[in-house]
Design a protein around this motif. Sequence first.
Motif, PDB file in Angstrom:
ATOM      1  N   PHE A  88       0.821  -1.205   0.000  1.00  0.00           N
ATOM      2  CA  PHE A  88       0.000   0.000   0.000  1.00  0.00           C
ATOM      3  C   PHE A  88       0.853   1.251   0.000  1.00  0.00           C
ATOM      4  O   PHE A  88       2.074   1.203   0.236  1.00  0.00           O
ATOM      5  CB  PHE A  88      -0.970   0.006   1.188  1.00  0.00           C
ATOM      6  N   PHE A  89       0.198   2.374  -0.280  1.00  0.00           N
ATOM      7  CA  PHE A  89       0.846   3.688  -0.288  1.00  0.00           C
ATOM      8  C   PHE A  89       0.057   4.588   0.643  1.00  0.00           C
ATOM      9  O   PHE A  89      -1.171   4.659   0.563  1.00  0.00           O
ATOM     10  CB  PHE A  89       0.865   4.266  -1.697  1.00  0.00           C
ATOM     11  N   HIS A  90       0.757   5.280   1.558  1.00  0.00           N
ATOM     12  CA  HIS A  90       0.117   6.212   2.472  1.00  0.00           C
ATOM     13  C   HIS A  90       0.229   7.626   1.917  1.00  0.00           C
ATOM     14  O   HIS A  90       1.321   8.088   1.567  1.00  0.00           O
ATOM     15  CB  HIS A  90       0.782   6.149   3.845  1.00  0.00           C
ATOM     16  N   ILE A  91      -0.909   8.300   1.870  1.00  0.00           N
ATOM     17  CA  ILE A  91      -0.972   9.643   1.291  1.00  0.00           C
ATOM     18  C   ILE A  91      -1.459  10.643   2.330  1.00  0.00           C
ATOM     19  O   ILE A  91      -2.511  10.450   2.956  1.00  0.00           O
ATOM     20  CB  ILE A  91      -1.912   9.652   0.071  1.00  0.00           C
ATOM     21  N   PHE A  92      -0.664  11.689   2.512  1.00  0.00           N
ATOM     22  CA  PHE A  92      -1.027  12.850   3.323  1.00  0.00           C
ATOM     23  C   PHE A  92      -0.825  14.093   2.454  1.00  0.00           C
ATOM     24  O   PHE A  92       0.062  14.096   1.584  1.00  0.00           O
ATOM     25  CB  PHE A  92      -0.135  12.961   4.560  1.00  0.00           C
ATOM     26  N   PRO A  93      -1.596  15.159   2.678  1.00  0.00           N
ATOM     27  CA  PRO A  93      -1.405  16.358   1.857  1.00  0.00           C
ATOM     28  C   PRO A  93       0.025  16.886   1.867  1.00  0.00           C
ATOM     29  O   PRO A  93       0.500  17.406   0.853  1.00  0.00           O
ATOM     30  CB  PRO A  93      -2.384  17.363   2.491  1.00  0.00           C
ATOM     31  N   SER A  94       0.726  16.753   2.990  1.00  0.00           N
ATOM     32  CA  SER A  94       2.096  17.259   3.083  1.00  0.00           C
ATOM     33  C   SER A  94       3.137  16.162   2.927  1.00  0.00           C
ATOM     34  O   SER A  94       4.318  16.384   3.176  1.00  0.00           O
ATOM     35  CB  SER A  94       2.306  17.954   4.434  1.00  0.00           C
ATOM     36  N   GLY A  95       2.704  14.972   2.505  1.00  0.00           N
ATOM     37  CA  GLY A  95       3.624  13.844   2.430  1.00  0.00           C
ATOM     38  C   GLY A  95       4.158  13.585   1.031  1.00  0.00           C
ATOM     39  O   GLY A  95       3.835  14.277   0.060  1.00  0.00           O
ATOM     40  N   VAL A  96       4.976  12.558   0.908  1.00  0.00           N
ATOM     41  CA  VAL A  96       5.568  12.169  -0.361  1.00  0.00           C
ATOM     42  C   VAL A  96       4.472  11.642  -1.288  1.00  0.00           C
ATOM     43  O   VAL A  96       3.474  11.067  -0.837  1.00  0.00           O
ATOM     44  CB  VAL A  96       6.652  11.097  -0.133  1.00  0.00           C
ATOM     45  N   PHE A  97       4.669  11.869  -2.597  1.00  0.00           N
ATOM     46  CA  PHE A  97       3.674  11.431  -3.585  1.00  0.00           C
ATOM     47  C   PHE A  97       4.410  11.173  -4.901  1.00  0.00           C
ATOM     48  O   PHE A  97       5.302  11.938  -5.268  1.00  0.00           O
ATOM     49  CB  PHE A  97       2.608  12.507  -3.783  1.00  0.00           C
ATOM     50  N   PRO A  98       4.058  10.100  -5.602  1.00  0.00           N
ATOM     51  CA  PRO A  98       4.743   9.811  -6.881  1.00  0.00           C
ATOM     52  C   PRO A  98       4.627  10.975  -7.853  1.00  0.00           C
ATOM     53  O   PRO A  98       3.531  11.386  -8.214  1.00  0.00           O
ATOM     54  CB  PRO A  98       4.011   8.565  -7.396  1.00  0.00           C
ATOM     55  N   GLU A  99       5.768  11.473  -8.296  1.00  0.00           N
ATOM     56  CA  GLU A  99       5.781  12.707  -9.084  1.00  0.00           C
ATOM     57  C   GLU A  99       5.147  12.548 -10.461  1.00  0.00           C
ATOM     58  O   GLU A  99       4.686  13.538 -11.044  1.00  0.00           O
ATOM     59  CB  GLU A  99       7.231  13.202  -9.228  1.00  0.00           C
ATOM     60  N   HIS A 100       5.098  11.321 -10.989  1.00  0.00           N
ATOM     61  CA  HIS A 100       4.551  11.120 -12.331  1.00  0.00           C
ATOM     62  C   HIS A 100       3.052  10.852 -12.334  1.00  0.00           C
ATOM     63  O   HIS A 100       2.451  10.748 -13.412  1.00  0.00           O
ATOM     64  CB  HIS A 100       5.270   9.964 -13.025  1.00  0.00           C
ATOM     65  N   LEU A 101       2.429  10.750 -11.160  1.00  0.00           N
ATOM     66  CA  LEU A 101       0.992  10.524 -11.117  1.00  0.00           C
ATOM     67  C   LEU A 101       0.235  11.849 -11.201  1.00  0.00           C
ATOM     68  O   LEU A 101       0.757  12.907 -10.854  1.00  0.00           O
ATOM     69  CB  LEU A 101       0.595   9.787  -9.835  1.00  0.00           C
ATOM     70  N   SER A 102      -1.022  11.776 -11.612  1.00  0.00           N
ATOM     71  CA  SER A 102      -1.847  12.974 -11.743  1.00  0.00           C
ATOM     72  C   SER A 102      -2.287  13.459 -10.369  1.00  0.00           C
ATOM     73  O   SER A 102      -2.025  12.823  -9.342  1.00  0.00           O
ATOM     74  CB  SER A 102      -3.080  12.662 -12.602  1.00  0.00           C
ATOM     75  N   ASN A 103      -2.995  14.584 -10.357  1.00  0.00           N
ATOM     76  CA  ASN A 103      -3.499  15.131  -9.091  1.00  0.00           C
ATOM     77  C   ASN A 103      -4.879  14.601  -8.744  1.00  0.00           C
ATOM     78  O   ASN A 103      -5.539  15.112  -7.842  1.00  0.00           O
ATOM     79  CB  ASN A 103      -3.517  16.661  -9.143  1.00  0.00           C
ATOM     80  N   GLN A 104      -5.339  13.557  -9.457  1.00  0.00           N
ATOM     81  CA  GLN A 104      -6.676  13.014  -9.206  1.00  0.00           C
ATOM     82  C   GLN A 104      -6.838  12.532  -7.764  1.00  0.00           C
ATOM     83  O   GLN A 104      -7.896  12.719  -7.154  1.00  0.00           O
ATOM     84  CB  GLN A 104      -6.958  11.845 -10.160  1.00  0.00           C
ATOM     85  N   THR A 105      -5.801  11.908  -7.227  1.00  0.00           N
ATOM     86  CA  THR A 105      -5.883  11.377  -5.868  1.00  0.00           C
ATOM     87  C   THR A 105      -6.075  12.510  -4.866  1.00  0.00           C
ATOM     88  O   THR A 105      -6.854  12.378  -3.910  1.00  0.00           O
ATOM     89  CB  THR A 105      -4.626  10.570  -5.527  1.00  0.00           C
ATOM     90  N   HIS A 106      -5.382  13.618  -5.083  1.00  0.00           N
ATOM     91  CA  HIS A 106      -5.532  14.761  -4.175  1.00  0.00           C
ATOM     92  C   HIS A 106      -6.915  15.399  -4.333  1.00  0.00           C
ATOM     93  O   HIS A 106      -7.476  15.903  -3.350  1.00  0.00           O
ATOM     94  CB  HIS A 106      -4.428  15.789  -4.427  1.00  0.00           C
ATOM     95  N   GLN A 107      -7.463  15.387  -5.534  1.00  0.00           N
ATOM     96  CA  GLN A 107      -8.832  15.877  -5.725  1.00  0.00           C
ATOM     97  C   GLN A 107      -9.809  15.030  -4.911  1.00  0.00           C
ATOM     98  O   GLN A 107     -10.701  15.557  -4.236  1.00  0.00           O
ATOM     99  CB  GLN A 107      -9.210  15.819  -7.205  1.00  0.00           C
ATOM    100  N   TYR A 108      -9.632  13.719  -5.006  1.00  0.00           N
ATOM    101  CA  TYR A 108     -10.504  12.826  -4.240  1.00  0.00           C
ATOM    102  C   TYR A 108     -10.338  13.056  -2.736  1.00  0.00           C
ATOM    103  O   TYR A 108     -11.330  13.060  -2.000  1.00  0.00           O
ATOM    104  CB  TYR A 108     -10.205  11.368  -4.574  1.00  0.00           C
ATOM    105  N   TYR A 109      -9.122  13.249  -2.293  1.00  0.00           N
ATOM    106  CA  TYR A 109      -8.860  13.474  -0.860  1.00  0.00           C
ATOM    107  C   TYR A 109      -9.722  14.623  -0.342  1.00  0.00           C
ATOM    108  O   TYR A 109     -10.359  14.516   0.716  1.00  0.00           O
ATOM    109  CB  TYR A 109      -7.375  13.772  -0.656  1.00  0.00           C
ATOM    110  N   GLN A 110      -9.761  15.720  -1.083  1.00  0.00           N
ATOM    111  CA  GLN A 110     -10.522  16.889  -0.633  1.00  0.00           C
ATOM    112  C   GLN A 110     -12.030  16.623  -0.684  1.00  0.00           C
ATOM    113  O   GLN A 110     -12.776  17.049   0.203  1.00  0.00           O
ATOM    114  CB  GLN A 110     -10.157  18.106  -1.481  1.00  0.00           C
ATOM    115  N   GLN A 111     -12.488  15.911  -1.710  1.00  0.00           N
ATOM    116  CA  GLN A 111     -13.909  15.548  -1.781  1.00  0.00           C
ATOM    117  C   GLN A 111     -14.314  14.689  -0.586  1.00  0.00           C
ATOM    118  O   GLN A 111     -15.346  14.917   0.052  1.00  0.00           O
ATOM    119  CB  GLN A 111     -14.191  14.766  -3.068  1.00  0.00           C
ATOM    120  N   ALA A 112     -13.504  13.670  -0.307  1.00  0.00           N
ATOM    121  CA  ALA A 112     -13.819  12.742   0.780  1.00  0.00           C
ATOM    122  C   ALA A 112     -13.734  13.431   2.138  1.00  0.00           C
ATOM    123  O   ALA A 112     -14.496  13.101   3.058  1.00  0.00           O
ATOM    124  CB  ALA A 112     -12.884  11.537   0.731  1.00  0.00           C
ATOM    125  N   LEU A 113     -12.843  14.390   2.271  1.00  0.00           N
ATOM    126  CA  LEU A 113     -12.728  15.121   3.527  1.00  0.00           C
ATOM    127  C   LEU A 113     -13.991  15.933   3.804  1.00  0.00           C
ATOM    128  O   LEU A 113     -14.487  15.971   4.947  1.00  0.00           O
ATOM    129  CB  LEU A 113     -11.498  16.033   3.488  1.00  0.00           C
TER     130      LEU A 113
END
Length: 283
Positions: A88-113
């Motif tokens: 698995f991969f742990h995602i936090f807004p201020s954490g590490v994130f694969p640089e080649h992936l899109s920002n879709q995951t961060h969009q979802y994070y804000q929706q789910a929050l």
Amino acid sequence: MQIATIDYQAPHAAQLFTQSLRQTGFAVIVHHPLDWDLIQSIYVEWLNFFQSEGKHQYRVRPDMKGGFFPADLSETAKGQTVKDLKEFFHIFPSGVFPEHLSNQTHQYYQQALLLAKQLLQWIQDFSPADVQKNYSEPLPQMIEGSESLLRILRYTPIDTQDDYVRAAAHEDINLITILPAATAPGLQVKDISGQWYDVPVEPNSIIINIGDMLQEASQFYYPSTTHRVVKYKNQDLEQERIAMPFFLQPRKDVVLSERYTAGAYHTQRMQELKVIQDGKILL
């Protein structure tokens, strides 16, 4: 065990939702505001990531926030001796994130929050007065100033003709968990008699469950129900499973009860999961 499926847009959705949480610790929500096409796209993107060798450059370290946890770093559920077979991969807004992936995951994070705050308000509103008075602050406020954890999970193919437990029986640590329906079935919950039941997987649905911290804060009014993930013997041997639980975590200073702050409780559970031993993070 009857886990209710709630229409988010129904007039009495909040009441029905909290009733199901009270009775089972779980609820399924349909017609919710999360973008289902976005979720499906995220699943595809992360499956490609997990199938690549590039994932290893994000292997988690003590000096980084979030990152990739290969199978050898997977948790050992409380009371178990064998690690879960998953990565698995742990995602936090201020954490590490694969640089080649899109920002879709961060969009979802804000929706789910945003949805999480609404659901916590429903739980707050429909808690009995004697339960509400023991909340040290309103439930939605508990997650303000905290970075909740979004986990992208990959359960790898299992070469077996039998039912197989992919994630051992456990309870979540946090307040509530938001879990969109995964790419394959397998989530089960256990009732008080020890019987396992499949969680209904509705198209375009999300699953909500109570975590230990809310159980503690509500003085066990809302149960943190034991659950697990299985691969059924009739499923394809090559089947993978991508899931995306969002663990809503309160600030460390939030007082859950006379016994615990959220920070103290979290540390205790990390020790039980063998992620922390003798004050050290084990990788």
